[in-house]
Enzyme design. Structure first.
Site, PDB file in Angstrom:
ATOM      1  N   LEU A 147      -1.297 -16.950 -71.804  1.00 50.38           N
ATOM      2  CA  LEU A 147      -0.311 -16.328 -72.698  1.00 50.38           C
ATOM      3  C   LEU A 147       0.233 -17.367 -73.683  1.00 50.38           C
ATOM      4  O   LEU A 147       0.191 -17.180 -74.889  1.00 50.38           O
ATOM      5  CB  LEU A 147       0.834 -15.721 -71.862  1.00 50.38           C
ATOM      6  CG  LEU A 147       1.957 -15.059 -72.670  1.00 50.38           C
ATOM      7  CD1 LEU A 147       1.438 -13.834 -73.420  1.00 50.38           C
ATOM      8  CD2 LEU A 147       3.122 -14.657 -71.753  1.00 50.38           C
ATOM      9  N   SER A 154       8.254 -19.624 -75.440  1.00 50.98           N
ATOM     10  CA  SER A 154       9.263 -18.638 -75.025  1.00 50.98           C
ATOM     11  C   SER A 154       9.154 -17.339 -75.815  1.00 50.98           C
ATOM     12  O   SER A 154       9.575 -16.286 -75.340  1.00 50.98           O
ATOM     13  CB  SER A 154      10.668 -19.220 -75.220  1.00 50.98           C
ATOM     14  OG  SER A 154      10.824 -20.392 -74.464  1.00 50.98           O
ATOM     15  N   ALA A 258       5.271 -12.708 -60.915  1.00 48.39           N
ATOM     16  CA  ALA A 258       5.102 -14.118 -60.547  1.00 48.39           C
ATOM     17  C   ALA A 258       6.453 -14.805 -60.362  1.00 48.39           C
ATOM     18  O   ALA A 258       6.634 -15.632 -59.460  1.00 48.39           O
ATOM     19  CB  ALA A 258       4.287 -14.837 -61.612  1.00 48.39           C
ATOM     20  N   GLU A 379       7.273 -19.593 -66.652  1.00 48.29           N
ATOM     21  CA  GLU A 379       7.686 -18.226 -66.260  1.00 48.29           C
ATOM     22  C   GLU A 379       9.097 -17.920 -66.765  1.00 48.29           C
ATOM     23  O   GLU A 379       9.879 -17.247 -66.092  1.00 48.29           O
ATOM     24  CB  GLU A 379       7.653 -18.059 -64.738  1.00 48.29           C
ATOM     25  CG  GLU A 379       6.426 -18.603 -64.080  1.00 48.29           C
ATOM     26  CD  GLU A 379       5.302 -17.584 -64.035  1.00 48.29           C
ATOM     27  OE1 GLU A 379       5.559 -16.411 -64.297  1.00 48.29           O
ATOM     28  OE2 GLU A 379       4.169 -17.996 -63.762  1.00 48.29           O
ATOM     29  N   PHE A 399      18.536 -13.123 -78.453  1.00 45.70           N
ATOM     30  CA  PHE A 399      17.290 -13.898 -78.465  1.00 45.70           C
ATOM     31  C   PHE A 399      16.968 -14.463 -79.843  1.00 45.70           C
ATOM     32  O   PHE A 399      16.303 -15.472 -79.952  1.00 45.70           O
ATOM     33  CB  PHE A 399      16.120 -13.011 -78.010  1.00 45.70           C
ATOM     34  CG  PHE A 399      16.039 -12.882 -76.515  1.00 45.70           C
ATOM     35  CD1 PHE A 399      15.308 -13.787 -75.772  1.00 45.70           C
ATOM     36  CD2 PHE A 399      16.714 -11.865 -75.866  1.00 45.70           C
ATOM     37  CE1 PHE A 399      15.228 -13.664 -74.389  1.00 45.70           C
ATOM     38  CE2 PHE A 399      16.641 -11.731 -74.482  1.00 45.70           C
ATOM     39  CZ  PHE A 399      15.895 -12.635 -73.747  1.00 45.70           C
TER      40      PHE A 399
HETATM   41  C1  LIG Z   1       2.839 -27.134 -65.604  1.00 42.89           C
HETATM   42  C2  LIG Z   1       2.903 -25.894 -66.443  1.00 42.89           C
HETATM   43  C3  LIG Z   1       2.068 -24.811 -66.156  1.00 42.89           C
HETATM   44  C4  LIG Z   1       2.085 -23.667 -66.973  1.00 42.89           C
HETATM   45  N1  LIG Z   1       1.222 -22.622 -66.690  1.00 42.89           N
HETATM   46  C5  LIG Z   1       1.122 -21.579 -67.585  1.00 42.89           C
HETATM   47  C6  LIG Z   1       0.129 -20.553 -67.403  1.00 42.89           C
HETATM   48  O1  LIG Z   1      -0.616 -20.535 -66.408  1.00 42.89           O
HETATM   49  N2  LIG Z   1      -0.001 -19.587 -68.352  1.00 42.89           N
HETATM   50  C7  LIG Z   1       0.800 -19.562 -69.464  1.00 42.89           C
HETATM   51  O2  LIG Z   1       0.630 -18.663 -70.298  1.00 42.89           O
HETATM   52  N3  LIG Z   1       1.771 -20.508 -69.669  1.00 42.89           N
HETATM   53  C8  LIG Z   1       1.938 -21.516 -68.754  1.00 42.89           C
HETATM   54  N4  LIG Z   1       2.897 -22.498 -68.947  1.00 42.89           N
HETATM   55  C9  LIG Z   1       3.689 -22.481 -70.179  1.00 42.89           C
HETATM   56  C10 LIG Z   1       5.150 -22.065 -69.973  1.00 42.89           C
HETATM   57  O3  LIG Z   1       5.229 -20.706 -69.640  1.00 42.89           O
HETATM   58  C11 LIG Z   1       5.912 -22.416 -71.266  1.00 42.89           C
HETATM   59  O4  LIG Z   1       5.993 -23.833 -71.297  1.00 42.89           O
HETATM   60  C12 LIG Z   1       7.290 -21.801 -71.336  1.00 42.89           C
HETATM   61  O5  LIG Z   1       7.182 -20.417 -71.569  1.00 42.89           O
HETATM   62  C13 LIG Z   1       8.165 -22.424 -72.428  1.00 42.89           C
HETATM   63  O6  LIG Z   1       7.485 -22.504 -73.631  1.00 42.89           O
HETATM   64  P1  LIG Z   1       7.452 -23.891 -74.453  1.00 42.89           P
HETATM   65  O7  LIG Z   1       7.061 -24.978 -73.531  1.00 42.89           O
HETATM   66  O8  LIG Z   1       6.614 -23.647 -75.648  1.00 42.89           O
HETATM   67  O9  LIG Z   1       8.947 -24.152 -74.856  1.00 42.89           O
HETATM   68  P2  LIG Z   1       9.727 -23.522 -76.116  1.00 42.89           P
HETATM   69  O10 LIG Z   1       9.600 -22.034 -76.104  1.00 42.89           O
HETATM   70  O11 LIG Z   1       9.348 -24.246 -77.352  1.00 42.89           O
HETATM   71  O12 LIG Z   1      11.224 -23.869 -75.729  1.00 42.89           O
HETATM   72  C14 LIG Z   1      11.778 -25.185 -75.865  1.00 42.89           C
HETATM   73  C15 LIG Z   1      13.258 -25.110 -75.513  1.00 42.89           C
HETATM   74  O13 LIG Z   1      13.927 -24.239 -76.440  1.00 42.89           O
HETATM   75  C16 LIG Z   1      14.637 -23.251 -75.718  1.00 42.89           C
HETATM   76  N5  LIG Z   1      14.692 -22.013 -76.489  1.00 42.89           N
HETATM   77  C17 LIG Z   1      13.658 -21.327 -77.066  1.00 42.89           C
HETATM   78  N6  LIG Z   1      14.119 -20.215 -77.662  1.00 42.89           N
HETATM   79  C18 LIG Z   1      15.464 -20.181 -77.452  1.00 42.89           C
HETATM   80  C19 LIG Z   1      16.505 -19.262 -77.788  1.00 42.89           C
HETATM   81  N7  LIG Z   1      16.262 -18.116 -78.440  1.00 42.89           N
HETATM   82  N8  LIG Z   1      17.763 -19.564 -77.419  1.00 42.89           N
HETATM   83  C20 LIG Z   1      18.029 -20.697 -76.720  1.00 42.89           C
HETATM   84  N9  LIG Z   1      17.092 -21.587 -76.350  1.00 42.89           N
HETATM   85  C21 LIG Z   1      15.827 -21.336 -76.717  1.00 42.89           C
HETATM   86  C22 LIG Z   1      13.855 -23.084 -74.432  1.00 42.89           C
HETATM   87  O14 LIG Z   1      14.629 -22.450 -73.419  1.00 42.89           O
HETATM   88  C23 LIG Z   1      13.508 -24.511 -74.129  1.00 42.89           C
HETATM   89  O15 LIG Z   1      14.600 -25.154 -73.518  1.00 42.89           O
HETATM   90  C24 LIG Z   1       2.962 -23.610 -68.100  1.00 42.89           C
HETATM   91  C25 LIG Z   1       3.828 -24.682 -68.353  1.00 42.89           C
HETATM   92  C26 LIG Z   1       3.796 -25.807 -67.541  1.00 42.89           C
HETATM   93  C27 LIG Z   1       4.740 -26.952 -67.846  1.00 42.89           C
END
Ligand SMILES: Cc1cc2nc3c(=O)[nH]c(=O)nc-3n(C[C@H](O)[C@H](O)[C@H](O)COP(=O)(O)OP(=O)(O)OC[C@H]3O[C@@H](n4cnc5c(N)ncnc54)[C@H](O)[C@@H]3O)c2cc1C
Length: 400
Positions: A147, A154, A258, A379, A399
């Site tokens: 995803l 996010s 999950a 997640e 959001f």
């Molecule tokens: C070890 C690991 C395994 C993973 N496995 C999978 C997997 O199997 N499949 C998959 O699809 N993904 C996977 N992920 C990805 C994970 O789901 C994402 O990292 C997560 O959804 C956050 O996205 P991002 O890292 O791009 O952070 P971002 O979305 O860029 O967020 C960065 C920061 O900004 C904050 N933020 C963003 N928007 C807002 C808002 N509107 N208001 C306030 N704060 C906000 C967030 O809360 C966060 O603190 C994995 C991640 C890790 C680290």
């Protein structure tokens, strides 16, 4: 004159491992599931996991997957197609025991069962279910769930991965990032934009144009495979699409399932760290006595125990609601937000009790603490779950 026993003598003894008596809520079958998974993790994970973590690898992942399949832990709460059809509480107990060993092992099981298999089970065609689910339930085939993208975490609605029609075929192009199990997967559930909205695709990973380079240099979930997925004009037949869902509600409902497992799992990491801290506090002496005899240490232990067992009780409550078909996504957000946040605090406090030894891989505490940094983010981050609850509480969407 006969003396009647005082009320307290009729009470069961205080159980330091289960101070709230939550085990009373479990059936004989529940306890058997828990004991089986705990024994497997003690035998097959705990003796080796520190080394895997240090090396940053999960060697023998295929064998581990087959063993987990043999335990019925893959797609555990799904019905039919070789799945165990266990209750949500039993699935939760398994997640707790696996994560008490390492979050990487629980992640393997969560992604396989609650993301990849769940997506096919809930939204797939009968043919997709027959083709993939029995082999995934046995651990013969490992699945992943794509995803997240490099620029869309996010907020997955803006994903760029695109599936275009070409005659009867679909052609998928794009990149997914941070995908658990990616490089070892035989099948990937990939979410992509189409002319009709976001759709899910069942992608055999041996298709030309598909590659999954492993992501290295992680300082968290080191005993877990995390990969990029590169989709370079991957051609798929018309029936590769998951027919029963269009839009983000598809991946979001998988994530909710999950996350439910994480509500339990995080308490496993916390329990392991708490137990290590209690043991250490009872034996480590400073100023002529065990450090567990100091009030400041006892205050830490008491607060850790309160949050640990409140979290376990919350997980049970949500599990019973899920088994009754009454668990709302906002309630899962409540559980994930609380339990992961409290688990990481418990690990950090345990780390202080172990002093310098707390930073060593000789003890599980730092490993769990750093693992939970990923669990806090994937997640749905803390902030996303706060926004989910904030919206539910106020009716106002914050959001964007
Ligand atoms: C070890 C690991 C395994 C993973 N496995 C999978 C997997 O199997 N499949 C998959 O699809 N993904 C996977 N992920 C990805 C994970 O789901 C994402 O990292 C997560 O959804 C956050 O996205 P991002 O890292 O791009 O952070 P971002 O979305 O860029 O967020 C960065 C920061 O900004 C904050 N933020 C963003 N928007 C807002 C808002 N509107 N208001 C306030 N704060 C906000 C967030 O809360 C966060 O603190 C994995 C991640 C890790 C680290």
């Amino acid at each position: 004159m006969s003396s009647s026993p005082s009320p307290s003598s009729k009470l069961p003894p205080f159980d330091a491992g289960d101070p709230l008596g939550v085990d009373d809520l479990l059936s004989v079958e529940d306890l058997a599931v828990r004991d089986t998974v705990r024994a497997w993790a003690a035998d097959r994970v705990l003796p080796y996991v520190a080394e895997w973590y240090e090396q940053g690898e999960l060697p023998g992942i295929r064998e581990l997957a087959r063993e987990l399949g043999g335990l019925g832990a893959l797609g555990m709460s799904l019905d039919g197609y070789g799945c165990a059809g266990a209750s949500a509480v039993q699935y939760g107990l398994a997640c707790l025991e696996l994560e008490a060993a390492d979050s990487g092992i629980r992640s393997l099981v969560s992604v396989q069962g609650s993301l990849a298999m769940y997506a096919i089970h809930r939204f797939g065609s009968e043919e997709q279910k027959q083709t993939w689910l029995p082999r995934m339930a046995s651990g013969e085939v490992i699945g992943c769930f794509g995803l997240t993208e490099p620029d869309h975490g996010s907020d997955p609605a803006g994903m760029r991965t695109y599936a275009k029609r070409d005659g009867g075929d679909w052609v998928l192009t794009g990149r997914k990032m941070w995908i658990t199990n990616g490089s070892v997967a035989g099948v990937a559930v990939v979410w992509a934009q189409t002319d009709d909205g976001i759709r899910g695709f069942v992608v055999p990973t041996d298709r030309p144009g598909f590659s999954a380079p492993e992501i290295k240099h992680k300082w968290s979930l080191r005993a877990s495979v995390t990969s990029e997925l590169v989709l370079d004009e991957v051609r798929l037949p018309a029936d590769a699409v998951l027919p029963e869902v269009t839009g983000l509600k598809g991946p979001l409902s998988c994530l909710s399932h999950a996350r439910y497992g994480i509500v339990w799992g995080a308490m496993g990491a916390a329990r392991a760290s708490f137990e290590a801290a209690v043991e250490y506090a009872k034996t480590r002496e400073q100023f002529g006595r065990p450090i567990g005899g100091f009030q400041l240490t006892q205050a830490k232990l008491a607060d850790m125990a309160v949050e640990l067992h409140k979290g376990i009780l919350l997980a049970h409550h949500l599990g019973r609601r899920m088994d009754a078909g009454r668990l709302r996504p906002e309630q899962v957000s409540f559980g994930k937000l609380n339990n992961v946040r409290e688990a990481i605090e418990i690990c950090r406090t345990a780390r202080t009790i172990l002093g310098a030894n707390g930073i060593s891989l000789e003890y599980p505490v730092m490993r769990h603490a750093t693992n939970l940094e990923s669990v806090l983010t994937y997640e749905g981050t803390v902030e996303m779950h706060q926004l989910v609850l904030g919206k539910a509480l106020t009716g106002l969407d914050a959001f964007r």
